[in-house]
Every structure is written in structure tokens, then in C-alpha cells.
Design an enzyme around this catalytic site. Structure first.
Site, PDB file in Angstrom:
ATOM      1  N   TYR A 160      20.286  84.680  41.235  1.00 61.66           N
ATOM      2  CA  TYR A 160      21.058  83.516  41.712  1.00 61.66           C
ATOM      3  C   TYR A 160      20.791  83.304  43.199  1.00 61.66           C
ATOM      4  O   TYR A 160      20.501  82.185  43.636  1.00 61.66           O
ATOM      5  CB  TYR A 160      22.541  83.774  41.440  1.00 61.66           C
ATOM      6  CG  TYR A 160      23.490  82.751  42.003  1.00 61.66           C
ATOM      7  CD1 TYR A 160      23.616  81.483  41.417  1.00 61.66           C
ATOM      8  CD2 TYR A 160      24.288  83.032  43.112  1.00 61.66           C
ATOM      9  CE1 TYR A 160      24.509  80.546  41.924  1.00 61.66           C
ATOM     10  CE2 TYR A 160      25.177  82.099  43.625  1.00 61.66           C
ATOM     11  CZ  TYR A 160      25.292  80.864  43.027  1.00 61.66           C
ATOM     12  OH  TYR A 160      26.175  79.935  43.530  1.00 61.66           O
ATOM     13  N   LYS A 164      19.084  80.019  45.058  1.00 59.27           N
ATOM     14  CA  LYS A 164      19.768  79.239  46.093  1.00 59.27           C
ATOM     15  C   LYS A 164      18.952  79.253  47.400  1.00 59.27           C
ATOM     16  O   LYS A 164      18.875  78.233  48.092  1.00 59.27           O
ATOM     17  CB  LYS A 164      21.174  79.792  46.330  1.00 59.27           C
ATOM     18  CG  LYS A 164      22.152  79.528  45.172  1.00 59.27           C
ATOM     19  CD  LYS A 164      22.342  78.053  44.921  1.00 59.27           C
ATOM     20  CE  LYS A 164      23.579  77.741  44.088  1.00 59.27           C
ATOM     21  NZ  LYS A 164      23.662  76.315  43.695  1.00 59.27           N
TER      22      LYS A 164
HETATM   23  N1  LIG Z   1      32.461  78.360  42.942  1.00 60.04           N
HETATM   24  C1  LIG Z   1      31.969  79.126  43.935  1.00 60.04           C
HETATM   25  O1  LIG Z   1      32.571  80.123  44.384  1.00 60.04           O
HETATM   26  C2  LIG Z   1      30.642  78.750  44.546  1.00 60.04           C
HETATM   27  C3  LIG Z   1      30.176  79.506  45.639  1.00 60.04           C
HETATM   28  C4  LIG Z   1      28.969  79.169  46.238  1.00 60.04           C
HETATM   29  C5  LIG Z   1      28.223  78.097  45.725  1.00 60.04           C
HETATM   30  N2  LIG Z   1      28.685  77.413  44.648  1.00 60.04           N
HETATM   31  C6  LIG Z   1      27.862  76.319  44.134  1.00 60.04           C
HETATM   32  O2  LIG Z   1      28.629  75.123  44.140  1.00 60.04           O
HETATM   33  C7  LIG Z   1      28.192  74.285  43.067  1.00 60.04           C
HETATM   34  C8  LIG Z   1      29.385  73.858  42.232  1.00 60.04           C
HETATM   35  O3  LIG Z   1      30.050  75.017  41.759  1.00 60.04           O
HETATM   36  P1  LIG Z   1      31.416  74.944  40.943  1.00 60.04           P
HETATM   37  O4  LIG Z   1      32.165  76.182  41.275  1.00 60.04           O
HETATM   38  O5  LIG Z   1      32.061  73.614  41.127  1.00 60.04           O
HETATM   39  O6  LIG Z   1      30.838  75.078  39.447  1.00 60.04           O
HETATM   40  P2  LIG Z   1      31.485  74.725  38.022  1.00 60.04           P
HETATM   41  O7  LIG Z   1      30.847  75.650  37.043  1.00 60.04           O
HETATM   42  O8  LIG Z   1      32.983  74.702  38.100  1.00 60.04           O
HETATM   43  O9  LIG Z   1      30.970  73.234  37.746  1.00 60.04           O
HETATM   44  C9  LIG Z   1      29.595  72.999  37.612  1.00 60.04           C
HETATM   45  C10 LIG Z   1      29.359  71.820  36.673  1.00 60.04           C
HETATM   46  O10 LIG Z   1      27.920  71.726  36.550  1.00 60.04           O
HETATM   47  C11 LIG Z   1      27.617  71.442  35.195  1.00 60.04           C
HETATM   48  N3  LIG Z   1      26.265  71.932  34.893  1.00 60.04           N
HETATM   49  C12 LIG Z   1      25.881  73.217  34.713  1.00 60.04           C
HETATM   50  N4  LIG Z   1      24.591  73.270  34.370  1.00 60.04           N
HETATM   51  C13 LIG Z   1      24.144  71.998  34.352  1.00 60.04           C
HETATM   52  C14 LIG Z   1      22.891  71.418  34.040  1.00 60.04           C
HETATM   53  N5  LIG Z   1      21.853  72.172  33.654  1.00 60.04           N
HETATM   54  N6  LIG Z   1      22.763  70.071  34.132  1.00 60.04           N
HETATM   55  C15 LIG Z   1      23.830  69.301  34.497  1.00 60.04           C
HETATM   56  N7  LIG Z   1      25.053  69.810  34.767  1.00 60.04           N
HETATM   57  C16 LIG Z   1      25.206  71.142  34.696  1.00 60.04           C
HETATM   58  C17 LIG Z   1      28.668  72.170  34.391  1.00 60.04           C
HETATM   59  O11 LIG Z   1      28.813  71.606  33.078  1.00 60.04           O
HETATM   60  C18 LIG Z   1      29.914  72.005  35.259  1.00 60.04           C
HETATM   61  O12 LIG Z   1      30.686  70.893  34.882  1.00 60.04           O
HETATM   62  C19 LIG Z   1      27.129  75.097  42.303  1.00 60.04           C
HETATM   63  O13 LIG Z   1      25.839  74.745  42.760  1.00 60.04           O
HETATM   64  C20 LIG Z   1      27.452  76.517  42.682  1.00 60.04           C
HETATM   65  O14 LIG Z   1      26.330  77.370  42.563  1.00 60.04           O
HETATM   66  C21 LIG Z   1      29.880  77.693  44.056  1.00 60.04           C
END
Ligand SMILES: NC(=O)c1ccc[n+]([C@@H]2O[C@H](COP(=O)([O-])OP(=O)(O)OC[C@H]3O[C@@H](n4cnc5c(N)ncnc54)[C@H](O)[C@@H]3O)[C@@H](O)[C@H]2O)c1
Length: 258
Positions: A160, A164
Site C-alpha cells: 500500500y 501511494k
Molecule cells: N481512511 C484513512 O485513514 C486514510 C488514510 C490515508 C489515506 N487514505 C486514502 O484516502 C482515500 C479515501 O479513503 P476512505 O477512508 O474515504 O476510503 P473508503 O474505503 O471509506 O471509501 C473509498 C471508496 O472508494 C471506492 N472504491 C474502491 N475501489 C475502487 C475502484 N477500483 N474503483 C472505483 N471506486 C473504488 C469504494 O467503493 C469506496 O466507496 C483513499 O485513497 C485512501 O487510501 C485514507
């Protein structure tokens, strides 16, 4: 002089916007006057956020596709019409599930693939589909949601973190290539957020894992979508036109950008 943090008249495509950070971004961009194209792998999630935006008086439509499927991405962008701003937000291993938490030496290529496909290839696919029309119009914004995992390293999530960090490097390259066409590209690097993805951490009784994580944060709470949304709108606005190639951390002081 007026500060105009609005993006009226812009069309903004946000991937993975069916919940969590992406949903927050969709609501914020709509509130700032943009028309939002709400992507998600799960069409029903995209539809539900479209309903929310419309109920709040905004303009939105669903654009469901899988960011890992280059043909599907290309087809969707071909029919979507103008995209002024692309927010690459879809992330993690697939539709659901938090990190697998396994030592790299105990994993196989098949374990790395979902992380690379969504978090890295997904960003390349959507950016490739969006950029040519931005070049033709001489204006564009690409904002990619990355993670502190990719800046500082993250034990038990090497694939992961790799994906990123790769996406962040891609952004810097595109920023250099595309600046002359009025296109900026930036990353927002998040720390631990409270979203549906991480909710199991916070909803445990007493949340011991969450408390342990927060001890590493200067500001001892998880991030919420609204901690990110205003920065994203700023980057997409005219006020962001001289900010490019950067990775801006939004992380409660977990780590610092020098
Ligand atoms: N939540 C955290 O703590 C965190 C920390 C650092 C970075 N991030 C990044 O922030 C972003 C959003 O995270 P989040 O926590 O809102 O995630 P989440 O899992 O709550 O929501 C992500 C959404 O993306 C959709 N998705 C997944 N794979 C997909 C694909 N192949 N095509 C289209 N849609 C797809 C899912 O259906 C979901 O609705 C991500 O890039 C994640 O890596 C999150």
C-alpha cells in the site's frame, strides 16, 4: 479584495466518492459551485451521494466505473464530457477492507496486486483519460489523495505504501510535464481518518487500537473529511494556480513536510 474559494462553472470528477473522504469532497466541491461527477465502483454508493448533493441544492451525476479497468475508465471519460478537475481519491485494496497488516516477507505478489492496481494504476488510468482534454483547453487540476504511509513508510502495509509513494511520484512528473498547459497536479497525504474504511478501529469498545494510533498524533483525534475538503477546493480554485507538484500533508501532525 475578495477571497473567492469557489470553483463555479468547473466540472469535477472524484473517484471513490461513494463514501468517506470522497463523499466529503463531492459535497464540498458542490457547495463551492462545481458540478460534480461522482465515481465509485459501487454504483449504489455513487447514486446515494448524488442524491445528497442534489438535496443540498448542488449539481451532480453518477459516473460509476472501476478505476483499475483502463477500458472502462477511458469509456467513462469519453462520455462524461468536460472534466476540469480530477480528484484521484479511490484507494486501498478494492471495494472494502482495511489494510491486511502482514509483514512484507510473509506476502506474495498476489497480495500486492490489489493495492497497486487501485492506488497506483487507478491514478494513472484516470489521469491518462482526463489529461488530453485539459491540455486542449489549457486548464486543468489533478489532485491525488495519497497517504502518510507512502511518505514515512508503514510497517505491515509495504505494498500500500509503495503504491501511494508511486502515485505521489507520478504527480510530480505530471506537474513538470503539464505546467506549461495551465495544469497543476498535487497530492494530499492523509493521516488516519475516521471513515467507513477505518470505522472498525473507532467503534471497538474503548478503541484500544485507535488510542494507540492517536498517541503518534500531535492533534489527538482522527481526521474527518472536512479536514481535507477545503484544501482540495483551494488547490482546484484560481488561488491554487501556482501550487504544483507538492505533497501536502493533512495529518494532525503525525509527520511534517520540510
Ligand atoms: N481512511 C484513512 O485513514 C486514510 C488514510 C490515508 C489515506 N487514505 C486514502 O484516502 C482515500 C479515501 O479513503 P476512505 O477512508 O474515504 O476510503 P473508503 O474505503 O471509506 O471509501 C473509498 C471508496 O472508494 C471506492 N472504491 C474502491 N475501489 C475502487 C475502484 N477500483 N474503483 C472505483 N471506486 C473504488 C469504494 O467503493 C469506496 O466507496 C483513499 O485513497 C485512501 O487510501 C485514507
Amino acid at each position: 479584495m475578495t477571497l473567492q474559494l469557489n470553483v463555479s462553472g468547473r466540472r469535477v470528477a472524484i473517484t471513490g466518492a461513494g463514501q468517506g473522504v470522497g463523499r466529503g469532497l463531492a459535497l464540498a466541491f458542490a457547495a463551492a459551485g462545481a458540478e460534480v461527477l461522482i465515481n465509485d465502483l459501487r454504483g449504489e454508493r455513487a447514486d446515494s451521494v448524488v442524491e445528497e448533493v442534489l438535496a443540498a441544492g448542488g449539481t451532480a451525476s453518477a459516473l460509476p466505473f472501476d478505476v483499475t479497468d483502463y477500458q472502462a475508465v477511458t469509456d467513462a471519460f469519453a462520455t462524461a464530457g468536460t472534466v476540469d478537475v480530477l480528484v484521484n481519491n479511490a484507494g486501498n485494496a478494492g471495494a472494502d477492507g482495511f489494510l491486511t497488516g502482514r509483514r512484507f516477507a510473509a506476502t506474495e505478489p498476489v497480495d500486492w496486486e490489489p493495492f497497486l492496481r487501485v492506488n497506483l494504476y487507478g491514478v494513472l488510468h484516470c489521469s491518462r483519460a482526463a489529461l488530453p482534454a485539459m491540455v486542449d483547453r489549457g486548464w486543468g487540476r489533478i489532485i491525488t489523495i495519497v497517504s502518510d504511509a507512502g511518505r514515512t513508510g508503514d510497517p505491515n502495509s509495504a505494498a500500500y505504501a509503495t503504491a501511494k509513494a508511486g502515485a505521489a511520484g507520478f504527480t510530480r512528473s505530471i506537474a513538470v510535464e503539464m505546467g506549461r498547459y495551465g495544469i497543476t497536479a498535487n497530492n494530499i497525504a492523509l493521516g488516519t481518518m475516521r471513515t467507513p474504511l477505518t470505522e472498525p478501529l473507532w467503534s471497538q469498545p474503548d478503541a484500544p487500537q485507535a488510542k494507540a494510533i492517536l498517541r503518534n498524533y500531535a492533534i489527538r483525534r482522527p481526521g474527518i473529511a472536512d479536514d481535507v475538503t477545503h484544501l482540495a477546493v483551494l488547490l482546484a480554485s484560481e488561488h491554487g494556480s501556482w501550487i504544483t507538484g507538492q505533497t501536502l500533508p493533512v495529518n494532525g501532525g503525525f509527520s511534517f513536510a520540510l
